[in-house]
Design an enzyme around this catalytic site. Structure first.
Site, PDB file in Angstrom:
ATOM      1  N   CYS A 158      36.302  51.741  36.748  1.00 54.14           N
ATOM      2  CA  CYS A 158      35.662  50.713  35.905  1.00 54.14           C
ATOM      3  C   CYS A 158      34.611  51.375  35.042  1.00 54.14           C
ATOM      4  O   CYS A 158      34.324  50.931  33.939  1.00 54.14           O
ATOM      5  CB  CYS A 158      35.057  49.626  36.760  1.00 54.14           C
ATOM      6  SG  CYS A 158      33.590  50.184  37.576  1.00 54.14           S
TER       7      CYS A 158
ATOM      8  N   ASN B 258      41.249  51.194  43.458  1.00 54.21           N
ATOM      9  CA  ASN B 258      40.970  52.562  43.002  1.00 54.21           C
ATOM     10  C   ASN B 258      40.011  53.356  43.856  1.00 54.21           C
ATOM     11  O   ASN B 258      39.941  54.583  43.725  1.00 54.21           O
ATOM     12  CB  ASN B 258      40.496  52.524  41.542  1.00 54.21           C
ATOM     13  CG  ASN B 258      39.193  51.767  41.389  1.00 54.21           C
ATOM     14  OD1 ASN B 258      38.826  50.979  42.243  1.00 54.21           O
ATOM     15  ND2 ASN B 258      38.491  52.030  40.305  1.00 54.21           N
TER      16      ASN B 258
ATOM     17  N   GLU C 208      31.553  42.650  40.909  1.00 57.20           N
ATOM     18  CA  GLU C 208      31.561  43.919  40.156  1.00 57.20           C
ATOM     19  C   GLU C 208      32.909  43.958  39.443  1.00 57.20           C
ATOM     20  O   GLU C 208      33.941  44.106  40.103  1.00 57.20           O
ATOM     21  CB  GLU C 208      31.427  45.106  41.113  1.00 57.20           C
ATOM     22  CG  GLU C 208      30.106  45.190  41.809  1.00 57.20           C
ATOM     23  CD  GLU C 208      28.976  45.623  40.861  1.00 57.20           C
ATOM     24  OE1 GLU C 208      27.820  45.455  41.228  1.00 57.20           O
ATOM     25  OE2 GLU C 208      29.284  46.091  39.749  1.00 57.20           O
TER      26      GLU C 208
HETATM   27  N1  NDP Z   1      32.913  47.046  38.544  1.00 54.54           N
HETATM   28  C1  NDP Z   1      33.419  47.841  39.469  1.00 54.54           C
HETATM   29  O1  NDP Z   1      32.699  48.464  40.277  1.00 54.54           O
HETATM   30  C2  NDP Z   1      34.907  47.975  39.582  1.00 54.54           C
HETATM   31  C3  NDP Z   1      35.783  47.198  38.835  1.00 54.54           C
HETATM   32  N2  NDP Z   1      37.126  47.371  38.979  1.00 54.54           N
HETATM   33  C4  NDP Z   1      38.038  46.577  38.165  1.00 54.54           C
HETATM   34  O2  NDP Z   1      39.164  46.126  38.969  1.00 54.54           O
HETATM   35  C5  NDP Z   1      40.366  46.210  38.209  1.00 54.54           C
HETATM   36  C6  NDP Z   1      41.370  47.126  38.890  1.00 54.54           C
HETATM   37  O3  NDP Z   1      41.366  46.926  40.283  1.00 54.54           O
HETATM   38  P1  NDP Z   1      42.455  45.942  40.926  1.00 54.54           P
HETATM   39  O4  NDP Z   1      42.480  46.159  42.390  1.00 54.54           O
HETATM   40  O5  NDP Z   1      43.734  46.016  40.180  1.00 54.54           O
HETATM   41  O6  NDP Z   1      41.782  44.522  40.597  1.00 54.54           O
HETATM   42  P2  NDP Z   1      42.345  43.091  40.974  1.00 54.54           P
HETATM   43  O7  NDP Z   1      41.376  42.135  40.432  1.00 54.54           O
HETATM   44  O8  NDP Z   1      43.763  42.923  40.651  1.00 54.54           O
HETATM   45  O9  NDP Z   1      42.259  43.039  42.601  1.00 54.54           O
HETATM   46  C7  NDP Z   1      41.008  43.232  43.201  1.00 54.54           C
HETATM   47  C8  NDP Z   1      41.089  42.663  44.611  1.00 54.54           C
HETATM   48  O10 NDP Z   1      41.219  41.259  44.555  1.00 54.54           O
HETATM   49  C9  NDP Z   1      42.342  40.845  45.341  1.00 54.54           C
HETATM   50  N3  NDP Z   1      42.842  39.583  44.792  1.00 54.54           N
HETATM   51  C10 NDP Z   1      43.819  39.383  43.892  1.00 54.54           C
HETATM   52  N4  NDP Z   1      43.964  38.052  43.643  1.00 54.54           N
HETATM   53  C11 NDP Z   1      43.043  37.405  44.416  1.00 54.54           C
HETATM   54  C12 NDP Z   1      42.666  36.044  44.629  1.00 54.54           C
HETATM   55  N5  NDP Z   1      43.272  35.029  43.985  1.00 54.54           N
HETATM   56  N6  NDP Z   1      41.665  35.770  45.502  1.00 54.54           N
HETATM   57  C13 NDP Z   1      41.038  36.773  46.175  1.00 54.54           C
HETATM   58  N7  NDP Z   1      41.345  38.081  46.021  1.00 54.54           N
HETATM   59  C14 NDP Z   1      42.333  38.393  45.147  1.00 54.54           C
HETATM   60  C15 NDP Z   1      43.287  42.010  45.216  1.00 54.54           C
HETATM   61  O11 NDP Z   1      44.271  41.973  46.229  1.00 54.54           O
HETATM   62  P3  NDP Z   1      45.773  42.520  45.840  1.00 54.54           P
HETATM   63  O12 NDP Z   1      45.655  43.980  45.566  1.00 54.54           O
HETATM   64  O13 NDP Z   1      46.564  42.202  47.074  1.00 54.54           O
HETATM   65  O14 NDP Z   1      46.217  41.739  44.636  1.00 54.54           O
HETATM   66  C16 NDP Z   1      42.309  43.166  45.392  1.00 54.54           C
HETATM   67  O15 NDP Z   1      41.961  43.287  46.744  1.00 54.54           O
HETATM   68  C17 NDP Z   1      39.956  46.708  36.852  1.00 54.54           C
HETATM   69  O16 NDP Z   1      39.700  45.624  35.996  1.00 54.54           O
HETATM   70  C18 NDP Z   1      38.642  47.441  37.115  1.00 54.54           C
HETATM   71  O17 NDP Z   1      37.824  47.495  36.000  1.00 54.54           O
HETATM   72  C19 NDP Z   1      37.678  48.302  39.803  1.00 54.54           C
HETATM   73  C20 NDP Z   1      36.817  49.100  40.558  1.00 54.54           C
HETATM   74  C21 NDP Z   1      35.407  48.979  40.511  1.00 54.54           C
HETATM   75  O1  3PG Z   2      34.203  51.057  39.532  1.00 53.60           O
HETATM   76  C1  3PG Z   2      34.807  52.049  39.789  1.00 53.60           C
HETATM   77  O2  3PG Z   2      35.904  52.337  39.384  1.00 53.60           O
HETATM   78  C2  3PG Z   2      33.989  52.941  40.644  1.00 53.60           C
HETATM   79  O3  3PG Z   2      32.851  52.192  40.988  1.00 53.60           O
HETATM   80  C3  3PG Z   2      33.594  54.177  39.862  1.00 53.60           C
HETATM   81  O4  3PG Z   2      32.742  54.950  40.698  1.00 53.60           O
HETATM   82  P1  3PG Z   2      32.292  56.358  40.081  1.00 53.60           P
HETATM   83  O5  3PG Z   2      31.784  56.067  38.700  1.00 53.60           O
HETATM   84  O6  3PG Z   2      31.205  56.867  40.985  1.00 53.60           O
HETATM   85  O7  3PG Z   2      33.525  57.208  40.043  1.00 53.60           O
END
Ligand code: NDP
Ligand code: 3PG
Length: 477
Positions: free
Chosen positions: A281, A151, A247
């Site tokens: 998130c 995202n 995170e």
């Molecule tokens: N706390 C925060 O700051 C944030 C949290 N999030 C959370 O992330 C989720 C959405 O993002 P999303 O990208 O779908 O999250 P995912 O957990 O599906 O993927 C995150 C990353 O991990 C990679 N990945 C997947 N499987 C593995 C593995 N087995 N080992 C190592 N890496 C792996 C993915 O690659 P690939 O895409 O190739 O599967 C991607 O690069 C939501 O739950 C959201 O809340 C999102 C943004 C910020």
């Molecule tokens: O975790 C996420 O999706 C991003 O860290 C959100 O960042 P923002 O709150 O500054 O949009």
């Protein structure tokens, strides 16, 4: 059709196979990236290991000069990067440009802040300190693995990469598949900027295929992961290093405790809940309030949602397609489940495949998954309870603990409630959000652990090395 290669040791690697990147707007392939295999990944880590000593031994200013050149190229290519983001993650063009600009500023600030982490001279009490001098230097940890979510393809990438590199680490970067074109573009610009070979390597491929290979690589010294709880906890179990920052997800509540400024509260709630179609998130993912306040608040939220534009990223629509039809199906299942449990649809609950109308649900039951699961889509549940202590309890019963928001014109009440909320951050009279990036950002419980944010990330990718000098005063009798 974009075609990007992975970057290993400043070489562009096409990969024996290619990975199609789905454009969530057209549901056609928007471009391709390399789908690397185990040998490629080993090469990336070996390159990072080989490059580490020379990069570590450069002066901080020398590293800053390299990274400044890279940052200048990112700024120069801002429109192109933003356009790629509209194609691979359906972020609207205006927000994508903002994310690039925010990241350029993040990197600039990081390079400035790094200068302040000077070695410290340490003196203290006890342990005959008068006969000791201690110097504590911050040293790089070594080879870092940065894994970013879909995202924020550039911001949640460079917010790990820039601090890691400037403090002398080398990096293997795994972008989300949806975000791999942006990530590969960063690698291309790094080579163009003349960064030394091997210090920054981009490995692309499906996480489900290469993820475990990457996180179990023996060259790894530390991992910074942003993504879902399931993947984060899996990494924690199997990674070759236990030095991991996670995170993860969130289910950020907003507690509305009075009706004294409902227009302002409503503006904040809509922005907090529906920016980037709720795929943040830190998005507001539930409204907790009393019946009397909800009766006034819901119409105000509805009239704002009616004004949200729904459409294409390049048209700067407020609501754009969620990342995939599968993601949309999950959001829809939460809506359908809440309706089954008696919730009412105030507005929305319409979709054209993965383009979902912003949806407001009222009278959502605590029995419903929508009250507890993270949708990562444009849906907002209202949960009603007339007892403020019950509202706090509902907020704290979540497995998540990223952020929360409290809206009240009674600052004593707002602070009292904010202090009781089990989250990394509680916002008073403002929406939940990670930015500004100079603020520490952290989650507790299933929202992860470790602290991000520019200064904190610079510290977390380094370790202290102490030199204690013992001496005797030759002038005393
Ligand atoms: N706390 C925060 O700051 C944030 C949290 N999030 C959370 O992330 C989720 C959405 O993002 P999303 O990208 O779908 O999250 P995912 O957990 O599906 O993927 C995150 C990353 O991990 C990679 N990945 C997947 N499987 C593995 C593995 N087995 N080992 C190592 N890496 C792996 C993915 O690659 P690939 O895409 O190739 O599967 C991607 O690069 C939501 O739950 C959201 O809340 C999102 C943004 C910020
Ligand atoms: O975790 C996420 O999706 C991003 O860290 C959100 O960042 P923002 O709150 O500054 O949009």
């Amino acid at each position: 059709m974009y075609k990007f290669d992975a970057v290993i040791n400043n070489k562009f690697i096409e990969g024996k196979e290619r990975l199609n990147i789905l454009d969530p707007t057209t549901l056609q392939t928007g471009g391709t990236v390399a789908a690397l295999d185990e040998q490629d990944i080993d090469n990336a880590f070996l390159a990072a290991r080989a490059a580490f000593p020379a990069w570590r031994d450069l002066t901080l200013i020398q590293r800053i000069n390299y990274l400044t050149k890279w940052n200048e190229l990112i700024a120069k290519n801002r429109e192109e990067i933003a356009k790629i983001m509209t194609i691979e993650v359906a972020k609207n063009y205006k927000d994508a440009l903002t994310e690039v600009d925010r990241t350029v500023e993040y990197i600039t600030y990081t390079l400035e802040e790094a200068k302040r982490l000077e070695p410290m001279a340490f003196t203290g009490a006890g342990y005959d300190v008068q006969n000791k001098y201690a110097i504590y230097e911050r040293l790089p940890k070594g080879v870092g693995l940065a894994i970013s979510p879909f995202n924020y393809p550039i911001n949640l990438a460079m917010s790990k990469i820039a601090p890691d590199l400037v403090m002398g680490n080398t990096v293997v970067f795994k972008p989300a598949t949806a975000g791999s074109m942006t990530g590969s573009m960063l690698g291309k610009l790094a080579v163009e900027a003349g960064l030394p070979a091997g210090i920054f390597n981009v490995v692309t491929g499906r996480g489900s295929v290469i993820g475990d290979i990457i996180t179990q690589n023996k060259e790894l010294d530390f991992i910074s992961f942003t993504g879902s709880v399931d993947v984060g906890h899996h990494i924690l179990e199997i990674a070759s290093t236990k030095d991991v920052i996670l995170e993860l997800g969130g289910k950020d509540p907003v507690l509305v405790l009075d009706d004294k400024n409902l227009d302002f509260y409503s503006d904040q709630i809509i922005s907090g809940a529906f920016s980037y179609s709720g795929q943040r998130c830190t998005a507001i993912k539930r409204v907790l309030t009393t019946n009397a306040i909800a009766d006034k608040l819901v119409p105000l939220l509805k009239e704002r949602i009616e004004k949200l534009t729904v459409g294409k990223p390049m048209d700067n629509a407020d609501i754009t397609p969620v990342i995939s039809p599968k993601a949309a199906d999950f959001v829809q299942s939460l809506i359908d489940g809440a309706i089954k449990d008696g919730a009412t649809v105030v507005i929305g609950n319409k979709r054209d495949n993965n383009l979902m109308a912003p949806t407001l649900m009222d009278h959502v039951s605590l029995k419903s998954d929508l009250a507890w699961e993270e949708p990562f889509g444009p849906v907002l549940p209202i949960i009603r309870n007339d007892d403020i202590n019950e509202l706090i309890k509902i907020a704290n019963e979540s497995v998540y603990g990223l952020q929360a928001a409290v809206f009240s014109q009674d600052i004593d009440l707002a602070i009292t409630v904010a202090k009781q909320l089990e989250t990394g951050t509680a916002n008073i009279n403002g929406k939940t959000q990670r930015g500004p990036d100079s603020f520490p950002f952290m989650g507790i419980k299933d929202s992860g652990f470790g602290v991000q944010g520019i200064h904190e990330t610079l510290l977390s990718c380094t370790r202290l090395k102490g030199i204690v000098i013992n001496y005797k005063n030759p002038l005393t009798k």
